[in-house]
Write a protein that holds these residues in place. Structure first.
Motif, PDB file in Angstrom:
ATOM      1  N   VAL A  86      16.878  82.684  21.620  1.00  0.00           N
ATOM      2  CA  VAL A  86      18.398  82.535  22.059  1.00  0.00           C
ATOM      3  C   VAL A  86      18.968  81.094  21.128  1.00  0.00           C
ATOM      4  O   VAL A  86      19.498  81.228  20.495  1.00  0.00           O
ATOM      5  CB  VAL A  86      18.160  82.151  23.470  1.00  0.00           C
ATOM      6  N   GLY A  87      17.825  80.003  21.059  1.00  0.00           N
ATOM      7  CA  GLY A  87      17.813  79.112  20.144  1.00  0.00           C
ATOM      8  C   GLY A  87      18.283  79.638  19.564  1.00  0.00           C
ATOM      9  O   GLY A  87      19.059  79.233  18.017  1.00  0.00           O
ATOM     10  N   SER A  88      18.241  80.623  18.182  1.00  0.00           N
ATOM     11  CA  SER A  88      18.040  81.145  17.082  1.00  0.00           C
ATOM     12  C   SER A  88      19.311  81.917  16.722  1.00  0.00           C
ATOM     13  O   SER A  88      19.830  81.710  15.433  1.00  0.00           O
ATOM     14  CB  SER A  88      16.813  81.883  16.752  1.00  0.00           C
ATOM     15  N   ILE A  89      19.208  81.715  17.481  1.00  0.00           N
ATOM     16  CA  ILE A  89      21.156  82.755  17.640  1.00  0.00           C
ATOM     17  C   ILE A  89      21.732  82.213  18.182  1.00  0.00           C
ATOM     18  O   ILE A  89      22.899  82.091  17.340  1.00  0.00           O
ATOM     19  CB  ILE A  89      21.322  83.923  19.264  1.00  0.00           C
ATOM     20  N   GLY A 428      30.649  87.505  17.807  1.00  0.00           N
ATOM     21  CA  GLY A 428      32.262  88.003  17.463  1.00  0.00           C
ATOM     22  C   GLY A 428      31.922  86.667  15.852  1.00  0.00           C
ATOM     23  O   GLY A 428      31.982  87.150  15.115  1.00  0.00           O
ATOM     24  N   VAL A 429      31.360  86.126  16.417  1.00  0.00           N
ATOM     25  CA  VAL A 429      31.437  84.074  15.407  1.00  0.00           C
ATOM     26  C   VAL A 429      30.091  85.151  14.096  1.00  0.00           C
ATOM     27  O   VAL A 429      30.600  84.961  13.022  1.00  0.00           O
ATOM     28  CB  VAL A 429      30.733  83.703  16.069  1.00  0.00           C
ATOM     29  N   ASN A 430      29.211  85.529  14.399  1.00  0.00           N
ATOM     30  CA  ASN A 430      28.769  86.282  13.548  1.00  0.00           C
ATOM     31  C   ASN A 430      29.148  87.357  12.861  1.00  0.00           C
ATOM     32  O   ASN A 430      28.760  87.892  11.482  1.00  0.00           O
ATOM     33  CB  ASN A 430      26.919  87.038  13.836  1.00  0.00           C
ATOM     34  N   LEU A 431      29.525  88.679  13.180  1.00  0.00           N
ATOM     35  CA  LEU A 431      30.385  89.472  12.495  1.00  0.00           C
ATOM     36  C   LEU A 431      31.468  88.900  11.772  1.00  0.00           C
ATOM     37  O   LEU A 431      31.817  89.601  10.751  1.00  0.00           O
ATOM     38  CB  LEU A 431      31.134  90.409  13.638  1.00  0.00           C
ATOM     39  N   ILE A 462      23.462  87.867   9.766  1.00  0.00           N
ATOM     40  CA  ILE A 462      22.464  89.204  10.291  1.00  0.00           C
ATOM     41  C   ILE A 462      21.908  89.268  11.160  1.00  0.00           C
ATOM     42  O   ILE A 462      21.439  90.017  12.338  1.00  0.00           O
ATOM     43  CB  ILE A 462      22.117  90.019   9.201  1.00  0.00           C
ATOM     44  N   TRP A 463      20.919  87.903  11.835  1.00  0.00           N
ATOM     45  CA  TRP A 463      19.792  88.332  12.707  1.00  0.00           C
ATOM     46  C   TRP A 463      20.748  87.451  13.913  1.00  0.00           C
ATOM     47  O   TRP A 463      20.154  88.543  14.809  1.00  0.00           O
ATOM     48  CB  TRP A 463      19.217  86.747  12.166  1.00  0.00           C
ATOM     49  N   GLY A 464      21.363  86.266  13.991  1.00  0.00           N
ATOM     50  CA  GLY A 464      22.407  86.755  14.957  1.00  0.00           C
ATOM     51  C   GLY A 464      23.228  87.919  15.414  1.00  0.00           C
ATOM     52  O   GLY A 464      22.926  87.590  16.766  1.00  0.00           O
ATOM     53  N   PHE A 465      23.520  88.585  14.771  1.00  0.00           N
ATOM     54  CA  PHE A 465      24.476  89.589  14.916  1.00  0.00           C
ATOM     55  C   PHE A 465      23.785  90.853  15.641  1.00  0.00           C
ATOM     56  O   PHE A 465      24.019  91.028  16.648  1.00  0.00           O
ATOM     57  CB  PHE A 465      25.220  90.472  13.634  1.00  0.00           C
ATOM     58  N   TRP A 467      20.488  90.797  17.133  1.00  0.00           N
ATOM     59  CA  TRP A 467      19.982  90.179  17.929  1.00  0.00           C
ATOM     60  C   TRP A 467      20.629  90.026  19.799  1.00  0.00           C
ATOM     61  O   TRP A 467      20.604  90.085  20.805  1.00  0.00           O
ATOM     62  CB  TRP A 467      18.778  88.674  18.506  1.00  0.00           C
ATOM     63  N   SER A 468      22.319  89.804  19.051  1.00  0.00           N
ATOM     64  CA  SER A 468      23.273  89.558  20.187  1.00  0.00           C
ATOM     65  C   SER A 468      23.377  91.062  20.977  1.00  0.00           C
ATOM     66  O   SER A 468      23.897  90.694  21.979  1.00  0.00           O
ATOM     67  CB  SER A 468      23.954  88.332  19.397  1.00  0.00           C
ATOM     68  N   THR A 469      23.888  92.104  19.978  1.00  0.00           N
ATOM     69  CA  THR A 469      23.960  93.036  20.315  1.00  0.00           C
ATOM     70  C   THR A 469      22.487  93.468  21.042  1.00  0.00           C
ATOM     71  O   THR A 469      23.104  94.756  22.009  1.00  0.00           O
ATOM     72  CB  THR A 469      23.570  94.015  19.036  1.00  0.00           C
ATOM     73  N   ILE A 470      21.100  92.737  20.635  1.00  0.00           N
ATOM     74  CA  ILE A 470      20.598  94.034  21.315  1.00  0.00           C
ATOM     75  C   ILE A 470      20.988  93.221  23.052  1.00  0.00           C
ATOM     76  O   ILE A 470      20.777  93.791  24.040  1.00  0.00           O
ATOM     77  CB  ILE A 470      18.984  93.662  20.911  1.00  0.00           C
ATOM     78  N   ILE A 471      21.109  92.263  23.134  1.00  0.00           N
ATOM     79  CA  ILE A 471      21.235  91.242  24.247  1.00  0.00           C
ATOM     80  C   ILE A 471      22.323  91.084  25.472  1.00  0.00           C
ATOM     81  O   ILE A 471      21.819  92.302  26.399  1.00  0.00           O
ATOM     82  CB  ILE A 471      20.385  89.752  24.640  1.00  0.00           C
TER      83      ILE A 471
END
Length: 550
Positions: A86-89, A428-431, A462-465, A467-471
């Protein structure tokens, strides 16, 4: 919409690139991108305010108390994995915000970026989701503060008085204006930094046998009861059950990191915003690594995950559930637990203060651009969006629900509601950044010339987007083992609400997704000369020390 400049098919590739670099899009009036004439906020946050807010502004009970809950639910390794992921996201989202904000340090922040570079309806949904997420976090922190008070006063009849006191104080700090907010957060951030640093050091000392009990714990609790707890969902396969326990802690970890984007929201009220925001974002990586990751490692070394005193989903409700207070009491340290509790109490107040500030400024930004009722955009002569602050403050009083329902029940409900809203914000921020990256490059702008530039982009977004989707999709999975309608709603109600906002605004306003060459990177965005003053080199010793720290 009009586009100034064009490319001629007869030009070569180099000439086309050179011409395209001078091409930009100017939006028409209906998009309300230029609100400089009606934007009434003032730039009064100083460099030291911004830097301290970035480092510790929203550190609160999510870290000091929530880490104990994550330890109880996932074990030391499970909590560490959850906090690291979560810290990386969170960092990916802030890095994305850093670039976009260094280009456009204006009111409205990322909801406006989403409306400007993705789709106006997407920005509308982002803004209202963020307002709700942070506004509901204010009573979360106030509820946590009442739990902390019970460390000294467990008389339940006093709970309502303490709740009212915290509500009034949080509201007053924000009503006094951004300068008072900045000074209060500067003071509280220093206390939080001293606290978390002291807790890590004291935890290491106790772990190595330096406490009054001289018990050297080492990694004892990683072996017994173990590194990963069980979720209690799949009894036939211990490996799967432990994996589910780790997944189950991602939402709790999300609440601990929530609010890191505050520094970008404050850009419109910050002196020299591009320079200060860039410096602040660069330091956040170390905040995540030292305070969160190292802190959760130490937490897992000093208390076993099956300790009955840790913060659970039921029973108790006192500050003694903090893992640091537990180990200090058992090591025979009598005074420090009271000091720690007082500091965590201030942290809860500070976090609530920050959440109220950020949610009110997002509401103000929405009103400026016609995505919220216009009266929310009214400012005092001192630059305070008073109506937005007062309206958002009303949600703080939801903390009174804990007086009747039990502090922990309400706390856990609000944590889940606000945490999932936070993951939607990061998603949304990463998108938005991926759209920004594509449009910025298509129109010939150079990201390397921005005050803040991350060489890890767009891979980081892309990484944040992803993993955010998965969570967001799996956050409520335990409810499918023992279905409960209320738990299901808490886990997933934010999703239909977000998409309903998006679709309704799209249908009503007939918006469309911006194409790369349609995105506006110019209108209403102040130049560097308009926002930045030349840096003044410090001349005194203390000034040089402050320059390094802040």
């Amino acid at each position: 919409m009009s586009v100034r400049g064009s490319t001629d098919d007869s030009l070569g590739d180099k000439e086309k690139s050179a011409v395209r670099a001078e091409t930009f899009v100017i939006a028409n009036d209906k998009n309300r991108l230029d609100v400089s004439e009606i934007d009434g906020v003032h730039r009064r946050l100083k460099e030291r305010h911004v830097q301290m807010i970035a480092i510790a502004g929203t550190i609160g009970t999510g870290l000091f108390l929530g880490s104990g809950k994550a330890l109880a639910g996932g074990g030391p390794l499970g909590a560490l994995v959850a906090y690291a992921l979560v810290g990386s996201i969170a960092y990916s989202s802030l890095a994305a915000l850093g670039e976009m904000t260094s280009h456009a340090p204006i009111s409205g922040s990322f909801p406006h970026f989403a409306a400007r570079w993705v789709d106006p309806s997407f920005g509308f949904a982002m803004g209202w989701n963020y307002w709700y997420t942070n506004a509901i976090s204010v009573p979360v922190e106030i509820t946590a503060a009442t739990i902390l008070i019970t460390f000294w006063d467990d008389n339940l009849s006093h709970q309502a008085g303490y709740t009212a006191l915290f509500c009034v104080l949080v509201c007053l700090v924000n009503i006094f204006g951004v300068r008072w907010f900045g000074e209060s957060e500067f003071f509280f951030s220093i206390i939080k930094l001293l606290l978390i640093t002291s807790l890590i050091l004291v935890g290491l000392i106790i772990d190595l046998g330096g406490g009054p009990d001289h018990d050297r714990r080492g990694f004892r609790y990683w072996k017994n009861p173990g590194a990963v707890a069980r979720a209690g969902l799949v009894h036939s396969h211990i490996g799967v059950d432990r994996f589910l326990a780790i997944l189950n802690q991602l939402v709790q970890a999300g609440f601990s990191f929530q609010g890191m984007e505050l520094v970008a929201i404050a850009a419109s009220e910050t002196i020299n915003p591009r320079r200060n925001i860039a410096k602040a974002v660069r330091r956040v990586f170390w905040r995540v690594l030292v305070f969160y990751i190292l802190g959760i490692i130490v937490t897992g070394m000093i208390v076993p995950y099956n300790d009955p005193d840790l913060l659970q989903d039921h029973g108790g409700g006192t500050a003694a559930e903090s893992p640091y207070v537990i180990v200090m009491n058992r090591a025979g340290i009598k005074v420090l637990p009271h000091i720690v509790n007082a500091c965590v109490l201030l942290s809860a107040f500070s976090a609530g203060n920050s959440f109220l500030y950020s949610s009110s400024r997002i509401l103000y930004g929405l009103a400026l651009r016609g995505q919220a009722p216009r009266f929310f955009a009214r400012c005092t002569q001192a630059g305070l969006p008073l109506i937005a602050v007062l309206s958002t403050s009303l949600l703080a009083w939801l903390a009174f629900m804990n007086v009747a329902s039990g502090a922990q029940t309400v706390f856990n409900w609000f944590v889940n509601l606000s945490s999932i809203g936070g993951f939607i914000t990061w998603w949304g921020v990463n998108l938005t950044y991926l759209f920004f990256y594509r449009g910025f490059r298509a129109q010939g702008f150079d990201r390397k010339k921005l005050s803040y530039y991350s060489f890890l982009q767009p891979g980081l977004a892309i990484w944040g987007f992803f993993w955010s989707t998965i969570i967001i999709l799996i956050n409520g999975f335990p409810v499918f083992w023992h279905f409960n309608a209320s738990d299901f709603l808490v886990a997933y109600i934010n999703l239909p609400l977000f998409f309903a906002l998006w679709i309704v605004w799209k249908v009503v306003k007939r918006t469309s997704v911006w194409k790369p060459m349609e995105m506006d990177f110019v209108t209403g965005i102040p130049s560097i000369e308009e926002t930045e003053n030349p840096p003044t080199p410090p001349t005194t010793f203390l000034g040089k020390v402050a320059a390094v720290i802040f």
